[in-house]
Design a protein around this motif. Structure first.
Motif, PDB file in Angstrom:
ATOM      1  N   PRO A  61       0.326  -1.719   0.107  1.00 22.49           N
ATOM      2  CA  PRO A  61       0.184   0.007  -0.521  1.00 22.49           C
ATOM      3  C   PRO A  61       0.924   0.974  -0.215  1.00 22.49           C
ATOM      4  N   SER A  62       2.199   0.718  -0.014  1.00 31.43           N
ATOM      5  CA  SER A  62       2.558   2.180   0.561  1.00 31.43           C
ATOM      6  C   SER A  62       4.120   2.491  -0.574  1.00 31.43           C
ATOM      7  N   GLU A  63       3.940   1.838  -1.383  1.00 34.12           N
ATOM      8  CA  GLU A  63       5.332   1.804  -2.877  1.00 34.12           C
ATOM      9  C   GLU A  63       5.867   3.252  -2.614  1.00 34.12           C
ATOM     10  N   THR A  64       7.077   3.726  -2.963  1.00 34.46           N
ATOM     11  CA  THR A  64       7.015   5.417  -3.108  1.00 34.46           C
ATOM     12  C   THR A  64       6.996   5.504  -4.645  1.00 34.46           C
ATOM     13  N   ALA A  65       7.184   6.427  -4.740  1.00 34.60           N
ATOM     14  CA  ALA A  65       7.834   7.175  -6.082  1.00 34.60           C
ATOM     15  C   ALA A  65       8.711   6.630  -6.848  1.00 34.60           C
ATOM     16  N   ALA A  66       8.904   5.270  -7.683  1.00 31.43           N
ATOM     17  CA  ALA A  66      10.168   4.895  -8.145  1.00 31.43           C
ATOM     18  C   ALA A  66      11.129   5.375  -8.811  1.00 31.43           C
ATOM     19  N   PRO A  67      12.201   5.676  -8.666  1.00 31.14           N
ATOM     20  CA  PRO A  67      13.084   5.914 -10.092  1.00 31.14           C
ATOM     21  C   PRO A  67      13.273   5.576 -10.722  1.00 31.14           C
ATOM     22  N   PRO A  68      13.474   5.794 -12.321  1.00 36.37           N
ATOM     23  CA  PRO A  68      13.450   5.060 -13.221  1.00 36.37           C
ATOM     24  C   PRO A  68      13.954   4.049 -13.087  1.00 36.37           C
ATOM     25  N   ARG A  69      13.298   2.721 -13.505  1.00 35.98           N
ATOM     26  CA  ARG A  69      14.385   1.424 -14.110  1.00 35.98           C
ATOM     27  C   ARG A  69      15.320   1.533 -14.827  1.00 35.98           C
ATOM     28  N   THR A  70      15.784   1.770 -15.417  1.00 40.00           N
ATOM     29  CA  THR A  70      17.233   2.363 -15.746  1.00 40.00           C
ATOM     30  C   THR A  70      18.007   2.632 -14.796  1.00 40.00           C
ATOM     31  N   ASP A  71      17.875   3.845 -13.642  1.00 36.06           N
ATOM     32  CA  ASP A  71      18.270   4.188 -12.820  1.00 36.06           C
ATOM     33  C   ASP A  71      18.789   4.104 -11.261  1.00 36.06           C
ATOM     34  N   VAL A  72      17.991   2.387 -11.216  1.00 26.90           N
ATOM     35  CA  VAL A  72      17.551   1.301 -10.351  1.00 26.90           C
ATOM     36  C   VAL A  72      18.818   1.175  -9.847  1.00 26.90           C
ATOM     37  N   ARG A  73      19.811   1.015  -9.394  1.00 31.34           N
ATOM     38  CA  ARG A  73      20.558   0.455  -7.733  1.00 31.34           C
ATOM     39  C   ARG A  73      20.316  -0.564  -7.010  1.00 31.34           C
ATOM     40  N   TYR A  74      19.965   0.384  -6.274  1.00 26.79           N
ATOM     41  CA  TYR A  74      19.168  -0.595  -4.785  1.00 26.79           C
ATOM     42  C   TYR A  74      18.018  -1.280  -4.542  1.00 26.79           C
ATOM     43  N   ILE A  75      17.469  -1.885  -3.645  1.00 25.67           N
ATOM     44  CA  ILE A  75      16.529  -2.719  -3.585  1.00 25.67           C
ATOM     45  C   ILE A  75      16.237  -2.287  -2.074  1.00 25.67           C
ATOM     46  N   ALA A  76      14.908  -2.207  -1.412  1.00 23.24           N
ATOM     47  CA  ALA A  76      14.424  -1.986  -0.444  1.00 23.24           C
ATOM     48  C   ALA A  76      13.555  -2.693   0.041  1.00 23.24           C
ATOM     49  N   ILE A  77      13.175  -3.750   1.111  1.00 26.58           N
ATOM     50  CA  ILE A  77      11.929  -3.796   1.041  1.00 26.58           C
ATOM     51  C   ILE A  77      12.127  -4.537   2.454  1.00 26.58           C
ATOM     52  N   ALA A 173      21.699  -6.791 -13.700  1.00 23.12           N
ATOM     53  CA  ALA A 173      22.565  -6.624 -13.848  1.00 23.12           C
ATOM     54  C   ALA A 173      22.455  -5.487 -13.418  1.00 23.12           C
ATOM     55  N   ASN A 174      22.110  -4.955 -12.277  1.00 26.42           N
ATOM     56  CA  ASN A 174      22.870  -3.260 -12.111  1.00 26.42           C
ATOM     57  C   ASN A 174      22.270  -3.049 -10.671  1.00 26.42           C
ATOM     58  N   ILE A 175      21.368  -4.139 -10.288  1.00 23.07           N
ATOM     59  CA  ILE A 175      21.272  -3.966  -8.607  1.00 23.07           C
ATOM     60  C   ILE A 175      22.764  -4.496  -8.060  1.00 23.07           C
ATOM     61  N   GLN A 176      23.195  -3.474  -6.970  1.00 22.15           N
ATOM     62  CA  GLN A 176      24.702  -3.410  -6.095  1.00 22.15           C
ATOM     63  C   GLN A 176      24.204  -3.731  -4.796  1.00 22.15           C
ATOM     64  N   GLY A 177      23.003  -3.318  -4.603  1.00 23.97           N
ATOM     65  CA  GLY A 177      22.723  -3.515  -3.478  1.00 23.97           C
ATOM     66  C   GLY A 177      21.420  -4.097  -3.021  1.00 23.97           C
ATOM     67  N   VAL A 178      21.313  -4.884  -1.841  1.00 23.72           N
ATOM     68  CA  VAL A 178      19.464  -4.703  -1.734  1.00 23.72           C
ATOM     69  C   VAL A 178      19.258  -5.257   0.361  1.00 23.72           C
ATOM     70  N   VAL A 179      18.560  -4.554   0.665  1.00 24.93           N
ATOM     71  CA  VAL A 179      18.071  -4.356   1.286  1.00 24.93           C
ATOM     72  C   VAL A 179      17.007  -5.145   1.970  1.00 24.93           C
ATOM     73  N   LEU A 180      16.654  -6.176   2.952  1.00 24.82           N
ATOM     74  CA  LEU A 180      15.355  -6.934   3.284  1.00 24.82           C
ATOM     75  C   LEU A 180      15.472  -6.962   4.320  1.00 24.82           C
ATOM     76  N   VAL A 181      14.270  -6.177   5.378  1.00 24.63           N
ATOM     77  CA  VAL A 181      13.602  -6.133   6.974  1.00 24.63           C
ATOM     78  C   VAL A 181      12.470  -6.258   7.159  1.00 24.63           C
ATOM     79  N   GLY A 182      11.828  -7.116   8.170  1.00 21.98           N
ATOM     80  CA  GLY A 182      10.726  -7.810   9.118  1.00 21.98           C
ATOM     81  C   GLY A 182      11.046  -8.615  10.088  1.00 21.98           C
ATOM     82  N   SER A 183       9.514  -7.998   9.773  1.00 22.33           N
ATOM     83  CA  SER A 183       9.178  -9.183  11.428  1.00 22.33           C
ATOM     84  C   SER A 183       8.279  -9.975  11.427  1.00 22.33           C
ATOM     85  N   SER A 184       8.734 -11.267  12.823  1.00 15.59           N
ATOM     86  CA  SER A 184       7.812 -12.429  12.356  1.00 15.59           C
ATOM     87  C   SER A 184       7.514 -13.262  11.083  1.00 15.59           C
ATOM     88  N   ARG A 185       6.641 -13.186  10.721  1.00 15.24           N
ATOM     89  CA  ARG A 185       6.633 -14.158   9.154  1.00 15.24           C
ATOM     90  C   ARG A 185       7.530 -13.208   8.271  1.00 15.24           C
TER      91      ARG A 185
END
Length: 338
Positions: A61-77, A173-185
């Motif tokens: 429900p709260s996806e932020t305004a995403a940068p253009p696909r070509t500019d994405v280097r990081y994913i944070a969920i 191929a452009n992704i340099q880093g991924v942040v994944l954080v969650g509680s419980s399940r």
């Protein structure tokens, strides 16, 4: 409308509704049935629904305004835990920033503004711009539908669904880093999704955080088994325990991982159903670390907090939120993200 139907139906209000006293006309535009069981999310020229609308309303429900696909280097969920015994509740979460009673404003009215709590890990990550917004696809997941009682096959399908969504948002191929954080399940989701994304982005580095992460030992999920370690904190209740797993065998390419797990170990349901957090099999001390090539790739901290308190209570920020935010920053420094 019953609560069950509210969870299954979806209403969109276009623009601001006039005051109830001023309404003289009603206009409703409906899509057709969504798949044979009502589960699809297809475009429709009458209602104006877009393809794949469910991601941005039910699951995210709260996806932020995403940068253009070509500019994405990081994913944070950032993910909440399971929403009730069947995934139907809408609870606040200090990792994802979900607010209480969020489903009304997302399922029934997706155009209403939703706010990520600024005190949460997700809120601090975004507001402090720990990673540059111009390069980061940042998402919060408030009902991941990655439920404990789902079959192993259903869970695998859910993980595939998340990866397929990301396929449309990033060039791997452009992704340099991924942040994944969650509680419980959501913590189990973070751990397992890291493994799935690693296949797609083999050269990426991962900052993973779990708060009392719960995986199902009867499915050997994340390698968990029916053998437990007691919470070693002297003041912790004797019932606080966690299922053992060998995380060293679950993650390869350990130099690419930076994982932090806060473990309480309370039985989640209160019904002695054996739903509780995981722990690395040798982490019987209050703090624990696994290293590879002289660097810690996994750190664990036992905590004396009830399960829901750990994931939802902002008054415990110094035990849960603050260490998790610092963990992300430490991983950023280690990997040289900028």
């Amino acid at each position: 409308m019953s609560n069950d139907n509210q969870d299954k139906a979806f209403f969109a209000i276009m623009g601001s509704a006039p005051p109830r006293t001023d309404v003289r006309y009603i206009a409703i535009f409906s899509s057709g049935q969504q798949g044979s069981s009502g589960g699809d999310d297809s475009a429709n020229a009458m209602s104006g629904a877009s393809d794949n609308w469910k991601w941005s309303t039910n699951e995210n429900p709260s996806e932020t305004a995403a940068p253009p696909r070509t500019d994405v280097r990081y994913i944070a969920i950032f993910s909440s835990g399971q929403q009730g015994s069947s995934g139907g509740d809408d609870s606040a979460n200090a990792m994802s920033g979900a607010s209480d009673n969020w489903k009304w404003s997302t399922n029934e009215n997706p155009s209403e503004t939703r706010y990520v709590d600024s005190r949460s890990v997700a809120g601090k990550f975004y507001n402090d711009e720990i990673l540059p917004r111009s390069k980061t696809l940042a998402l919060t997941v408030w009902d991941a539908q990655f439920n404990h009682m789902a079959s192993s096959g259903e869970k695998a399908d859910t993980l595939e669904g998340y990866v397929n969504y990301l396929n449309s948002k990033v060039y791997w191929a452009n992704i340099q880093g991924v942040v994944l954080v969650g509680s419980s399940r959501g913590g189990c989701l973070a751990m397992r999704l890291a493994k799935e994304i690693k296949v797609k982005a083999p050269s990426a580095d991962f900052a993973v955080g779990s708060v009392d992460g719960v995986c199902k030992y009867t499915q050997s999920e994340l390698g968990t088994r029916n053998s437990k370690i007691d919470n070693p904190i002297p003041a912790a209740p004797s019932s606080y325990k966690a299922y053992k797993t060998n995380l060293a065998s679950e993650f390869s390419d350990k130099d690419h991982f930076c994982i932090f797990h806060l473990v309480g170990g309370q039985e989640v349901t209160g019904l002695a159903l054996g739903v509780r957090a995981f722990t690395h099999e040798t982490c019987s001390a209050e703090t624990c670390a696994l290293s590879n090539n002289g660097k810690d790739w996994y750190k664990q901290q036992w905590i004396n907090l009830a399960h829901q308190t750990a994931g939802r209570d902002y008054s415990k920020a110094s035990i849960t939120i603050d260490p998790m935010v610092q963990h992300i920053k430490d991983c950023k420094t280690r990997f040289g993200w900028s």
